[in-house]
Design a protein around this motif. Structure first.
Motif, short mmCIF file in Angstrom:
data_model
loop_
_atom_site.label_atom_id
_atom_site.label_comp_id
_atom_site.label_asym_id
_atom_site.label_seq_id
_atom_site.Cartn_x
_atom_site.Cartn_y
_atom_site.Cartn_z
N PRO A 60 74.16 61.99 46.48
CA PRO A 60 74.74 60.86 45.97
C PRO A 60 73.86 59.94 44.93
O PRO A 60 72.56 59.94 45.11
N ARG A 61 74.79 59.23 44.21
CA ARG A 61 73.85 58.31 43.27
C ARG A 61 73.23 57.05 43.80
O ARG A 61 73.61 56.79 45.26
N GLU A 62 72.78 56.15 43.28
CA GLU A 62 72.21 55.07 43.73
C GLU A 62 73.37 54.38 44.47
O GLU A 62 74.41 54.27 43.81
N ALA A 78 65.98 48.64 39.33
CA ALA A 78 66.32 49.60 40.41
C ALA A 78 67.95 49.63 40.10
O ALA A 78 68.60 50.87 39.91
N CYS A 79 68.68 48.77 39.77
CA CYS A 79 69.94 48.74 39.43
C CYS A 79 70.45 49.30 38.35
O CYS A 79 71.63 49.96 38.07
N ARG A 80 69.77 49.37 37.29
CA ARG A 80 70.09 49.59 36.02
C ARG A 80 69.05 50.90 35.49
O ARG A 80 69.09 51.19 34.34
N SER A 81 68.90 51.70 36.37
CA SER A 81 67.74 52.83 36.33
C SER A 81 66.75 52.67 35.38
O SER A 81 66.75 53.78 34.53
N GLY A 82 66.16 51.83 35.57
CA GLY A 82 64.77 51.65 34.65
C GLY A 82 64.96 50.67 33.54
O GLY A 82 64.12 50.07 33.01
N GLN A 91 38.49 67.49 28.35
CA GLN A 91 39.36 66.29 28.45
C GLN A 91 39.08 64.96 28.83
O GLN A 91 38.01 64.90 29.77
N GLY A 92 39.31 63.76 28.24
CA GLY A 92 38.60 62.70 28.28
C GLY A 92 39.52 61.73 29.40
O GLY A 92 40.27 62.31 29.87
N ALA A 93 39.00 60.50 29.27
CA ALA A 93 39.64 59.91 30.65
C ALA A 93 40.70 59.11 30.06
O ALA A 93 41.26 57.75 30.11
N ILE A 94 41.82 59.84 29.55
CA ILE A 94 42.98 59.11 29.16
C ILE A 94 44.32 60.16 29.57
O ILE A 94 44.06 61.32 29.54
N LEU A 95 45.21 59.39 29.92
CA LEU A 95 46.45 60.04 30.61
C LEU A 95 47.56 59.41 29.96
O LEU A 95 48.03 58.36 29.88
N ASN A 96 48.34 60.32 29.43
CA ASN A 96 49.51 59.83 28.46
C ASN A 96 50.82 60.47 29.04
O ASN A 96 50.83 61.81 29.35
N PHE A 97 52.02 59.66 29.21
CA PHE A 97 53.11 60.29 29.89
C PHE A 97 54.22 59.42 29.68
O PHE A 97 54.37 58.31 29.06
N SER A 98 55.55 60.20 30.19
CA SER A 98 56.80 59.02 30.12
C SER A 98 57.16 59.43 31.49
O SER A 98 56.91 60.40 32.06
N LEU A 99 57.92 58.42 31.90
CA LEU A 99 58.45 58.52 33.32
C LEU A 99 59.95 58.83 32.88
O LEU A 99 60.71 58.52 32.12
N LEU A 100 60.43 59.54 34.09
CA LEU A 100 61.78 60.09 34.23
C LEU A 100 62.47 59.71 35.50
O LEU A 100 61.88 59.45 36.39
N ASP A 101 63.85 59.33 35.19
CA ASP A 101 64.78 59.02 36.35
C ASP A 101 65.08 60.43 37.18
O ASP A 101 64.66 61.40 36.68
#
Length: 821
Positions: free
Chosen positions: A520-522, A783-787, A377-387
């Protein structure tokens, strides 16, 4: 131990096996890389950074030595030739080989090296009696590798994409005894390291393909050659060609040293060099030729044959100083590998363990393994963020928020469509559908039908620090985690809640979704929409005569062919003729343009400066110059030296004021319906931008609740927030974000079409009264619009051709919205 404890340097050092190079790393960064102060640069896979000492030694070298064209024979020419040859030896030494085994062909970059192989390889075309040559490539390859098939297919060779999981050893013996019978040349290309995920493919594949003991070579008779794309790998890892005798190796030097750019090399194993053929020959490549007869004898040495014309000798000489600075700072490539892998592993462990308050994971990480070893593994990190409900947050939203924190990451598919499809689960049909929906490589369309088109990549270099990891992780927590942030203890301790591709297990995801529905939601969510027929009014009208300068508020204003009359009719350009915006020069907001219709003048005002003016309509046509605005070419004329001097003095740099020529228009047709009025001034996207006071008040309320946050900025009032969103039209009487659902509206007697939502960037963080930067209101908007960071809608006026000029918009006018039927 909570997440903040895990972000401590003590925890980091427990995870990172080797950090730094034996001295004070922070002192090194301040001395060698002072220009990155305040910036978290995490795009080293895109380009590494060069140290100050490299430039100092290089400029001292070329300032004191006379380097001439190496094709001549005088003293300065010989100095160049000898220095370049020394660099060739240093390149080979860096890869643990010598000129007896390999030759160095300098190219314009890794892509040029790959193209050279494609053009020069002796492809044997298919025929009725022979299958012909095969060009095989790993699907996890850079665009520049896949693009080789355009040349190979045209020459009659067969292209065979090979998914990584199909690389396998043959059960039969590698050599079938048919080499004397079949000498058809084939080429297999694969990356030593994926530029998408950082996965390192075994270097032993080289010998496996050459010996025909590995698929696809084991299934196809002939002689197999290997092209190793090493551009990503060699940036942070040592490549030993004694253990990995690839026939051809492509590299780019700026991936290693940061400087110079536009220079790469093709390393050619001398035993394989003889198969390469060239049709074209440039200066310096011929031993002899005749211009009046088809007679040509190629140069003896392989590098001379393929380096057409005069090589970029000053850039090549810079490599000497690149090697000197790299080894002086780090010691060797193994130290770099250990240092950068430790940073990537630490970030991976924390990000993969981080959870929302409901227990659902924050990130979906795209990796084949779990960062067990720098060998794989090299020094690369690939991702998606999730709500918190498990939905992917588009990469453009992450990129915009990262810019607010001065964090530089890479987003998209990274010129590696094959890996992007594999990890994100995008079918060929979906890729084509995305194109039809308007998404192309390199744009900001991050979601199509709710599905991602790309991801986020962070990559580390030898000058990266623990503080870079810390800032990235804190940024994710602050902007994208439903508070309070939690840590998955099991994930942290065992890293076994993910499947082989780093995706959350089905059980984990279902549990998170169930808990999400129970929580509870936001606190601040969009309220139910009111009936569209309720009274809405126009409360403010703003025009921005000079692009990116302050607003000019009016109570009524004519509608022109391109939008509000004189809106974004002028712009400020720097000494290179490039348009300035507040992103580059925040002081633009302190320049207050005023349009006086009666006197036909545009006034420019700023604190401490005398007021000047230019005519609204130029009486004498000055020289027309073509400029680019948001990718479009626009004809402009210069507004004269007085305005240029005034702007240059105020902004402290060479500037000029230019105006869009009256007969020059731009088209940004967003839908077929907009085709009737596609004309634009110097705006970014559309003729008008409208915002809703109800939406502003919702954002302001959320900002008020965050007043005690770590940033500690003075709370913005509602009017300050309105000015930051730089709208043309402000309405009241609508529910928050109700405008997102409108398709058309009528203001007074003018009908408009809604042409889309406005995606916001860090520019809304610039205080329009002072020019200072803040993180609000973008953080609260996210924050108001979930990202999501859209706010306001684009409008295009509609009506009979030529009728717009007769209309006037007035404050207090009734706004009548329409929703899609």
């Amino acid at each position: 131990m909570d997440f903040q404890d895990l972000c401590s340097e003590r925890s980091f050092l427990q995870i990172c096996a080797q950090y730094g190079y034996g001295g004070d790393l922070q002192d090194l960064i301040e001395r060698e890389f002072p220009r990155i102060k305040g910036t978290t640069y995490l795009d080293h896979a895109g380009a590494s950074l060069y140290p100050e000492s490299l430039l100092e030694e290089y400029f001292r070298d070329i300032s004191t030595n006379l380097y001439g064209n190496p094709h001549s024979h005088h003293a300065s020419s010989r100095l160049t030739h000898d220095t370049v040859e020394r660099v060739r030896d240093r390149v080979l030494q860096h890869f643990n080989t010598t000129s007896e085994e390999y030759s160095v062909i300098f190219t314009a970059g890794c892509t040029a090296a790959l193209k050279l192989v494609a053009e020069s390889f002796p492809w044997r075309p298919r025929s009725e009696s022979e299958a012909g040559s095969y060009f095989c490539f790993l699907t996890d390859s850079h665009t520049s590798v896949v693009g080789m098939r355009g040349l190979t297919s045209a020459l009659g060779a067969s292209a065979l994409p090979v998914p990584p999981q199909e690389l396998r050893s043959s059960t039969a013996s590698g050599v079938q005894g048919d080499e004397d019978v079949c000498q058809t040349p084939h080429l297999f290309c694969y990356p030593a390291q994926s530029n998408f995920s950082g996965r390192k493919y075994p270097l032993s594949h080289v010998k496996g393909i050459q010996a025909r003991s590995l698929y696809p070579a084991c299934d196809l008779r002939g002689r197999w050659f290997v092209l190793l794309d090493a551009a990503s790998y060699v940036s942070c890892s040592a490549l030993n060609l004694q253990n990995c005798p690839a026939d051809f190796i492509s590299i780019s030097f700026y991936k290693i040293f940061g400087f110079p750019t536009g220079l790469g090399a093709l390393l050619v194993r001398n035993d394989a060099a003889g198969i390469l053929r060239k049709a074209y020959f440039g200066g310096g490549t011929a031993a002899a030729y005749l211009s009046g007869e088809d007679y040509y004898v190629q140069a003896e040495h392989i590098s001379d044959r393929f380096e057409d014309g005069t090589i970029s000798f000053l850039n090549i000489i810079a490599l000497n100083h690149g090697f000197e600075s790299l080894y002086r700072i780090t010691g060797n490539m193994n130290n770099i590998q250990q240092h950068t892998f430790g940073l990537a592993r630490y970030t991976y462990i924390l990000l993969s363990s981080l959870c929302h308050s409901n227990g659902s994971p924050v990130a979906q990480i795209y990796t084949e393994g779990q960062f067990e070893s720098p060998i794989t593994q090299g020094a690369i990190l690939n991702f998606s963020l999730l709500d918190s409900s498990g939905q992917i947050i588009g990469y453009s939203q992450v990129d915009r928020m990262a810019a607010l924190f001065n964090i530089h990451v890479r987003t998209g598919c990274f010129c590696n469509t094959g890996a992007c499809q594999e990890f994100l689960g995008i079918s060929n049909q979906q890729m084509k559908k995305n194109l039809q929906a308007g998404h192309v490589c390199g744009d900001s369309v991050d979601l199509v039908d709710g599905r991602p088109t790309g991801s986020v990549r962070v990559s580390f270099g030898y000058m990266s620090t623990f503080q870079d990891c810390q800032k990235l992780l804190n940024f994710v927590v602050e902007c994208f985690v439903e508070k309070p942030a939690t840590v998955d203890r099991v994930r942290l301790q065992e890293l076994q809640t993910c499947d082989a591709k780093g995706r959350p297990s089905e059980e984990h995801r279902k549990a998170a979704e169930t808990k999400s529905m129970e929580e509870p939601r936001e606190r601040f969510t969009q309220r139910e929409l009111r009936t569209v027929g309720d009274a809405h009014t126009l409360t403010n009208i703003y025009i921005y005569p000079v692009k990116s300068c302050a607003a000019f508020e009016v109570h009524e204003w004519p509608v022109g062919r391109l939008g509000l009359l004189y809106d974004r009719g002028w712009m400020v350009v720097n000494g290179n003729g490039v348009c300035l915006s507040q992103k580059r020069e925040t002081r633009l907001c302190l320049i207050r343009p005023r349009v006086h219709l009666a006197s036909n003048k545009l006034f420019l005002q700023a604190s401490g400066m005398e007021t000047i003016w230019v005519p609204l309509e130029c009486e004498v046509q000055s020289q027309v110059c073509r400029r680019k605005v948001c990718g479009d070419r626009v004809d402009t004329s210069d507004c004269g030296d007085e305005a240029a001097s005034w702007l240059s003095e105020f902004l402290g740099q060479t500037c000029r004021l230019i105006r869009q020529c009256p007969d020059s228009t731009r088209g940004k047709t967003r839908t077929d319906e907009a085709a009737a009025s596609p004309f634009l001034s110097l705006v970014n996207e559309a003729q008008y931008l409208m915002i809703n006071r109800g939406s502003v008040e919702l954002i302001h309320s959320l900002m008020s609740s965050r007043q005690n946050s770590s940033e500690g900025n003075q709370l913005l009032d509602t009017q300050n927030v309105i000015r930051r969103f730089r709208a043309n039209l402000v309405i009241a009487g609508a529910e928050p974000f109700e405008e997102d659902n409108w398709s058309h509206l009528i203001i007074g007697n003018t009908r408009f079409m809604v042409a889309g939502q406005c995606g916001r960037c860090q520019m809304v963080g610039i205080d329009q009264d002072t020019g200072t930067r803040t993180k609000e209101p973008l953080i609260s908007l996210s924050a108001c619009r979930s990202g999501k960071v859209t706010f306001g809608v684009y409008l295009t006026h509609q009506g009979p051709e030529g009728s717009a000029a007769a209309r006037v918009l007035s404050v207090g006018s009734l706004v009548q919205p329409e929703t899609p039927s």
